[in-house]
Design an enzyme around this catalytic site. Structure first.
Site, PDB file in Angstrom:
ATOM      1  N   SER A 189      -0.090 -82.707  22.243  1.00 42.52           N
ATOM      2  CA  SER A 189      -0.316 -81.886  20.885  1.00 42.52           C
ATOM      3  C   SER A 189      -1.480 -80.916  21.086  1.00 42.52           C
ATOM      4  O   SER A 189      -2.373 -81.236  21.823  1.00 42.52           O
ATOM      5  CB  SER A 189      -0.819 -82.883  19.994  1.00 42.52           C
ATOM      6  N   LYS A 205       0.257 -87.667   8.506  1.00 38.27           N
ATOM      7  CA  LYS A 205      -0.763 -88.146   9.101  1.00 38.27           C
ATOM      8  C   LYS A 205      -2.079 -87.985   8.730  1.00 38.27           C
ATOM      9  O   LYS A 205      -2.352 -86.908   8.189  1.00 38.27           O
ATOM     10  CB  LYS A 205      -0.203 -87.161  10.570  1.00 38.27           C
ATOM     11  N   ARG A 213       6.121 -93.599  16.486  1.00 36.78           N
ATOM     12  CA  ARG A 213       4.578 -93.603  16.269  1.00 36.78           C
ATOM     13  C   ARG A 213       4.301 -94.681  15.370  1.00 36.78           C
ATOM     14  O   ARG A 213       4.813 -94.702  14.303  1.00 36.78           O
ATOM     15  CB  ARG A 213       4.428 -92.213  15.594  1.00 36.78           C
TER      16      ARG A 213
END
Lengths: 230, 230
Positions: free
Chosen positions: B119, B148, B50
């Site tokens: 998600s 995040k 990511r």
């Protein structure tokens, strides 16, 4: 099978005379598709959607809307950098910078019909135009610009002319579109410096009448091209 | 051809017991491939790369390096959001959020063999797990997390259990990996709440010995799964 050296590209050259770059950051509340259509009605010959902050889903929606808006006009719609967005939306190709996907990877993933543009910012990068995966070059920034935060140093007209020559040597006949700080006042100058068209953001998106602005720019480019005999 | 309703997915379920998410922002100077390999050596069963700030070219390089590092281990390497990066690097699939590409678009572009994770952050999104394009769900954030920036509101253990039930109803047998503020201290709790594994960033990347941290986490998950009889 080897291709004859004199014709590395059999495809029709991309018409880069007036490349309208649609960046939502420069649009305010106007939908990107509306601005894109106004640009095309004014005479834009190539569209590029560039979005450095939106979500992937929002980008795909915007590009799909642009494709629907300009369908039937024959004007290709490219996506800056994001091959995933181009694939998902069914765009006509992508424009890659030196830090984006290599053009050869983009060609492998998009297939032979896609249009692939490559940014060249200085003399050292000019040889990249010789990559057979590249369909046109975006050369610049010619002048400093507020539209692109991470832009390289401005080339000026002299630098633009010099790098354009190197690109011609590496890739004869490859269309070169100048970019960076361009508008009505200097369109003829950059065409005179050896480029085939201009790419603009604010000169169209920031104009009160985008269609009229695009039409004026297109006339200036066409006139300059006629004067140079190209 | 219609598939029998009892087996909407013929594929081998993704092993989500320990999903190590490799984010260069949490890595400092360590190459992502090195951290990924340490995680796999410790027992990670699924890797996700990511990167929300790097250039496309840098992301492709990083994913290629990770793929090379873990080749032969059988641990799949997914890319968060960026299908273009996954395609160019030859990754095993992607993980999409609610603002990323719809899973069905990702499946169409990646083909039947790719792994696609989705998600889910709340009850309203649980039905999305029923999309046959989805191979596993990332459910969270369970707890607040610093890893995040744009994370949704934390579900807590109760919320996680409730949404996990909805996901089971929408997609029986679909693996669910919990995410958000997870580590050794709460791994057993989220497994007890009905999930099949944990996804972590800092619990592995931020550990002084990443391999040892992964091994401890994996043991905790395996023990909790054994206790629940799953």
């Amino acid at each position: 099978m080897l291709q004859p050296e004199s014709s590395p590209r059999a495809r029709v050259p991309v018409d880069v005379r007036l490349n309208a770059i649609v960046d939502p950051a420069a649009l305010g509340a106007t939908p990107p598709a509306e601005a894109a259509l106004e640009a095309v009605r004014g005479g834009a010959t190539l569209l590029q959607y560039r979005d450095k902050s939106g979500s992937t889903r929002a980008m795909v929606s915007a590009v799909r809307a642009i494709l629907a808006a300009v369908r039937g006009t024959g004007v290709p719609v490219l996506v800056n950098d994001r091959l995933d967005v181009a694939l998902a939306a069914g765009a006509d190709g992508i424009h890659v910078g030196q830090d984006d996907l290599p053009a050869a990877d983009a060609r492998r993933l998009l297939g032979p019909e896609a249009i692939i543009g490559l940014s060249i910012t200085d003399a050292a990068e000019a040889d990249g135009a010789g990559d057979p995966a590249v369909d046109y070059v975006g050369l610049g920034p010619v002048f400093a610009t507020g539209s692109k935060a991470d832009a390289a140093d401005a080339l000026g007209l002299g630098g633009t002319e010099a790098v354009a020559r190197l690109i011609r040597a590496a890739a004869p006949g490859l269309p070169i579109v100048a970019i960076g700080g361009l508008g009505l006042a200097n369109a003829a100058d950059v065409i005179g410096a050896g480029t085939d068209g201009i790419a603009v953001i604010s000169a169209i998106l920031g104009a009160p009448d985008r269609r009229a602005a695009a039409a004026e720019l297109r006339r200036a480019v066409d006139r300059a091209l006629a004067e140079t005999g190209r």
